[in-house]
Write a protein that holds these residues in place. Structure first.
Motif, PDB file in Angstrom:
ATOM      1  N   ARG A  53       3.291  15.099 -11.078  1.00 12.59           N
ATOM      2  CA  ARG A  53       3.754  15.213 -12.459  1.00 12.59           C
ATOM      3  C   ARG A  53       2.628  15.688 -13.382  1.00 12.59           C
ATOM      4  NH1 ARG A  53       6.491  10.338 -11.070  1.00 12.59           N
ATOM      5  NH2 ARG A  53       4.786   9.115 -11.997  1.00 12.59           N
ATOM      6  N   THR A  54       1.437  15.151 -13.156  1.00  9.94           N
ATOM      7  CA  THR A  54       0.287  15.533 -13.981  1.00  9.94           C
ATOM      8  C   THR A  54      -0.059  17.005 -13.785  1.00  9.94           C
ATOM      9  OG1 THR A  54      -0.627  13.289 -13.869  1.00  9.94           O
ATOM     10  CG2 THR A  54      -2.144  15.067 -14.461  1.00  9.94           C
ATOM     11  N   ALA A  55      -0.032  17.428 -12.526  1.00  7.81           N
ATOM     12  CA  ALA A  55      -0.369  18.818 -12.225  1.00  7.81           C
ATOM     13  C   ALA A  55       0.653  19.794 -12.818  1.00  7.81           C
ATOM     14  CB  ALA A  55      -0.455  19.011 -10.712  1.00  7.81           C
ATOM     15  N   ALA A  56       1.873  19.326 -13.033  1.00  8.04           N
ATOM     16  CA  ALA A  56       2.932  20.192 -13.542  1.00  8.04           C
ATOM     17  C   ALA A  56       2.868  20.384 -15.059  1.00  8.04           C
ATOM     18  CB  ALA A  56       4.291  19.624 -13.160  1.00  8.04           C
ATOM     19  N   ILE A  57       2.035  19.599 -15.737  1.00 14.27           N
ATOM     20  CA  ILE A  57       1.919  19.722 -17.199  1.00 14.27           C
ATOM     21  C   ILE A  57       1.007  20.898 -17.527  1.00 14.27           C
ATOM     22  CG2 ILE A  57       1.217  18.573 -19.335  1.00 14.27           C
ATOM     23  CD1 ILE A  57       1.641  15.900 -17.950  1.00 14.27           C
ATOM     24  N   PRO A  58       1.474  21.851 -18.287  1.00 15.62           N
ATOM     25  CA  PRO A  58       0.637  23.022 -18.646  1.00 15.62           C
ATOM     26  C   PRO A  58      -0.615  22.578 -19.410  1.00 15.62           C
ATOM     27  CG  PRO A  58       2.945  23.418 -19.161  1.00 15.62           C
ATOM     28  CD  PRO A  58       2.831  21.962 -18.825  1.00 15.62           C
ATOM     29  N   ALA A  59      -1.687  23.328 -19.272  1.00 20.08           N
ATOM     30  CA  ALA A  59      -2.964  23.004 -19.919  1.00 20.08           C
ATOM     31  C   ALA A  59      -2.812  22.877 -21.434  1.00 20.08           C
ATOM     32  CB  ALA A  59      -4.001  24.067 -19.581  1.00 20.08           C
ATOM     33  N   GLU A  60      -2.014  23.775 -22.030  1.00 19.15           N
ATOM     34  CA  GLU A  60      -1.829  23.721 -23.485  1.00 19.15           C
ATOM     35  C   GLU A  60      -1.139  22.422 -23.907  1.00 19.15           C
ATOM     36  OE1 GLU A  60       0.183  27.146 -24.892  1.00 19.15           O
ATOM     37  OE2 GLU A  60      -1.431  28.550 -24.366  1.00 19.15           O
ATOM     38  N   GLN A  61      -0.181  21.989 -23.087  1.00 16.27           N
ATOM     39  CA  GLN A  61       0.536  20.756 -23.394  1.00 16.27           C
ATOM     40  C   GLN A  61      -0.385  19.544 -23.253  1.00 16.27           C
ATOM     41  OE1 GLN A  61       3.367  20.627 -24.701  1.00 16.27           O
ATOM     42  NE2 GLN A  61       4.157  18.548 -24.436  1.00 16.27           N
ATOM     43  N   LYS A  62      -1.256  19.572 -22.245  1.00 16.45           N
ATOM     44  CA  LYS A  62      -2.211  18.483 -22.068  1.00 16.45           C
ATOM     45  C   LYS A  62      -3.136  18.379 -23.280  1.00 16.45           C
ATOM     46  CE  LYS A  62      -2.478  18.418 -17.011  1.00 16.45           C
ATOM     47  NZ  LYS A  62      -3.357  18.620 -15.823  1.00 16.45           N
ATOM     48  N   LEU A  68      -4.449  14.744 -23.429  1.00 15.50           N
ATOM     49  CA  LEU A  68      -4.563  14.237 -22.059  1.00 15.50           C
ATOM     50  C   LEU A  68      -5.851  14.776 -21.443  1.00 15.50           C
ATOM     51  CD1 LEU A  68      -0.857  14.657 -20.876  1.00 15.50           C
ATOM     52  CD2 LEU A  68      -1.990  12.614 -21.779  1.00 15.50           C
ATOM     53  N   THR A  69      -6.952  14.224 -21.900  1.00 11.87           N
ATOM     54  CA  THR A  69      -8.270  14.656 -21.450  1.00 11.87           C
ATOM     55  C   THR A  69      -8.651  13.963 -20.148  1.00 11.87           C
ATOM     56  OG1 THR A  69      -9.387  12.904 -22.665  1.00 11.87           O
ATOM     57  CG2 THR A  69      -8.965  14.968 -23.852  1.00 11.87           C
ATOM     58  N   GLU A  70      -9.752  14.414 -19.578  1.00 16.01           N
ATOM     59  CA  GLU A  70     -10.251  13.779 -18.359  1.00 16.01           C
ATOM     60  C   GLU A  70     -10.607  12.315 -18.634  1.00 16.01           C
ATOM     61  OE1 GLU A  70     -10.604  13.413 -14.565  1.00 16.01           O
ATOM     62  OE2 GLU A  70     -10.033  15.314 -15.505  1.00 16.01           O
ATOM     63  N   GLN A 117       0.823  -1.216   0.000  1.00 17.78           N
ATOM     64  CA  GLN A 117       0.000   0.000   0.000  1.00 17.78           C
ATOM     65  C   GLN A 117       0.855   1.263   0.000  1.00 17.78           C
ATOM     66  OE1 GLN A 117      -3.409  -0.050  -0.370  1.00 17.78           O
ATOM     67  NE2 GLN A 117      -2.982   2.115  -0.797  1.00 17.78           N
ATOM     68  N   LEU A 118       1.966   1.227   0.720  1.00 19.69           N
ATOM     69  CA  LEU A 118       2.847   2.391   0.770  1.00 19.69           C
ATOM     70  C   LEU A 118       3.383   2.722  -0.618  1.00 19.69           C
ATOM     71  CD1 LEU A 118       4.508   4.531   2.288  1.00 19.69           C
ATOM     72  CD2 LEU A 118       6.254   2.765   2.668  1.00 19.69           C
ATOM     73  N   ARG A 119       3.780   1.715  -1.365  1.00 20.55           N
ATOM     74  CA  ARG A 119       4.325   1.946  -2.701  1.00 20.55           C
ATOM     75  C   ARG A 119       3.254   2.490  -3.655  1.00 20.55           C
ATOM     76  NH1 ARG A 119       9.431  -0.207  -3.267  1.00 20.55           N
ATOM     77  NH2 ARG A 119      10.135  -1.249  -1.364  1.00 20.55           N
ATOM     78  N   ILE A 120       2.020   2.032  -3.475  1.00 21.31           N
ATOM     79  CA  ILE A 120       0.917   2.570  -4.281  1.00 21.31           C
ATOM     80  C   ILE A 120       0.682   4.038  -3.943  1.00 21.31           C
ATOM     81  CG2 ILE A 120      -1.586   2.513  -4.557  1.00 21.31           C
ATOM     82  CD1 ILE A 120      -1.465  -0.495  -4.456  1.00 21.31           C
ATOM     83  N   ASP A 121       0.660   4.336  -2.654  1.00 19.62           N
ATOM     84  CA  ASP A 121       0.406   5.716  -2.220  1.00 19.62           C
ATOM     85  C   ASP A 121       1.489   6.666  -2.737  1.00 19.62           C
ATOM     86  OD1 ASP A 121      -1.804   4.780  -0.900  1.00 19.62           O
ATOM     87  OD2 ASP A 121      -0.853   4.745   1.086  1.00 19.62           O
ATOM     88  N   ILE A 122       2.733   6.245  -2.644  1.00 16.64           N
ATOM     89  CA  ILE A 122       3.837   7.090  -3.092  1.00 16.64           C
ATOM     90  C   ILE A 122       3.794   7.262  -4.611  1.00 16.64           C
ATOM     91  CG2 ILE A 122       6.352   7.195  -3.343  1.00 16.64           C
ATOM     92  CD1 ILE A 122       6.557   5.968  -0.556  1.00 16.64           C
ATOM     93  N   PHE A 123       3.507   6.185  -5.327  1.00 18.56           N
ATOM     94  CA  PHE A 123       3.407   6.269  -6.784  1.00 18.56           C
ATOM     95  C   PHE A 123       2.299   7.232  -7.194  1.00 18.56           C
ATOM     96  CE2 PHE A 123       1.504   5.000 -10.809  1.00 18.56           C
ATOM     97  CZ  PHE A 123       2.608   4.901 -11.650  1.00 18.56           C
ATOM     98  N   ASP A 124       1.124   7.105  -6.584  1.00 16.90           N
ATOM     99  CA  ASP A 124      -0.009   7.967  -6.924  1.00 16.90           C
ATOM    100  C   ASP A 124       0.294   9.426  -6.611  1.00 16.90           C
ATOM    101  OD1 ASP A 124      -1.427   5.817  -7.813  1.00 16.90           O
ATOM    102  OD2 ASP A 124      -2.716   5.646  -6.042  1.00 16.90           O
ATOM    103  N   ARG A 125       0.939   9.670  -5.489  1.00 19.37           N
ATOM    104  CA  ARG A 125       1.263  11.034  -5.093  1.00 19.37           C
ATOM    105  C   ARG A 125       2.248  11.672  -6.086  1.00 19.37           C
ATOM    106  NH1 ARG A 125       1.841  10.010  -0.166  1.00 19.37           N
ATOM    107  NH2 ARG A 125       4.086   9.707  -0.041  1.00 19.37           N
TER     108      ARG A 125
END
Length: 282
Positions: free
Chosen positions: A35-44, A49-51, A22-30
């Motif tokens: 990384r996802t949040a750091a991608i600019p909207a235009e790049q998505k 990279l839609t919802e 579970q710890l490895r899953i939590d760290i991976f998801d975090r």
């Protein structure tokens, strides 16, 4: 071993493995969320990279983790079939971060965020893959008895001696040879493999992860241990010096071996290193 002690070992092992999983899953998801949040909207938008894309990805990961969780539970259940003496030896090594634990990337601290190491395999992975990678409890017994520098040499020895579960090197040593004879046999096999690996490394040109692929390709045809060679070593017990001399004068296909870059001096150098660290005396 008393039944309650056996139950304790298995319960702690299962709890640690599930926490590690579970710890490895939590760290991976975090980390993935960052990384996802750091991608600019235009790049998505450019990468589509839609919802919907992220929703499908979450579904895929949920399915994959369900499979991995089932494998872990199967691994936990498989360990529960091991004999009490093997479980006790395994637990003692684990409690002291012993050679077996270090060699297999497991720790009594797995599942604790304070001790998390991303590069270590972890208890969850160890249990999930154990049956597939190592057969059964004979692997633990053989490893803890002979303590090889390379765990792969145990599998090589099983193949060369034609051993099938549950019979391992410990049983062969007790019934036919001795712990010292089997230990010498393993050390010689390790030394030969290391000499050839070291020789081939000078020709490797790849970098990073590709280097491992290249060395695997370059060494896959080499044979440092065969049934005929195993029989010769265990029945003739040649001295290190005699074997080093013979290795240089034998034809390349002697005993079905495929040796490249092996010199007597290099062989004795590697064998000497392994003998210095060997703990099996009798």
């Amino acid at each position: 071993m008393a039944a309650d002690e056996r139950d304790r070992i298995l319960a702690e092992l299962a709890h640690r493995a599930r926490r590690d999983f579970q710890l490895r899953i939590d760290i991976f998801d975090r980390e993935q969320s960052k990384r996802t949040a750091a991608i600019p909207a235009e790049q998505k938008k450019k990468l589509n990279l839609t919802e919907e894309h992220y929703r499908r990805h979450r579904e895929f990961m949920a399915t994959q983790r369900s499979v991995e969780r089932d494998r872990l539970e199967q691994g936990i259940e498989f360990f529960g079939t091991f004999s009490s003496d093997v479980l006790a030896a395994f637990d003692d090594d684990l409690q002291h971060d012993g050679l077996f634990s270090q060699a297999h990337g497991i720790s009594q601290h797995d599942g604790d965020p304070s001790f998390y190491k991303s590069w270590r395999g972890g208890t969850a992975r160890f249990l999930s893959e154990f049956k597939y990678r190592h057969s059964g409890e004979r692997y633990i017994r053989d490893f803890l008895t002979f303590r090889p520098s390379s765990s792969a040499v145990i599998h090589d020895a099983w193949t060369a001696l034609g051993l099938q579960e549950p019979r391992g090197l410990c049983e062969v040593a007790a019934a036919q040879y001795s712990k010292r004879a089997i230990n010498d046999f393993l050390l010689i096999a390790q030394a030969l493999q290391s000499v050839m690996y070291n020789y081939q490394m000078q020709f490797v040109t790849s970098k990073g992860y590709a280097q491992g692929d290249e060395i695997a390709y370059r060494t896959k045809h080499l044979k440092h241990l065969t049934p005929k060679f195993a029989k010769y070593l265990l029945t003739r017990s040649p001295s290190d010096e005699v074997l080093a001399r013979d290795l240089e004068k034998w034809p390349d296909d002697k005993f079905g071996l495929t040796l490249e870059g092996v010199t007597g001096q290099e062989f004795l150098t590697f064998l000497g290193r392994y003998r210095e660290t060997s703990t099996t005396k009798a």
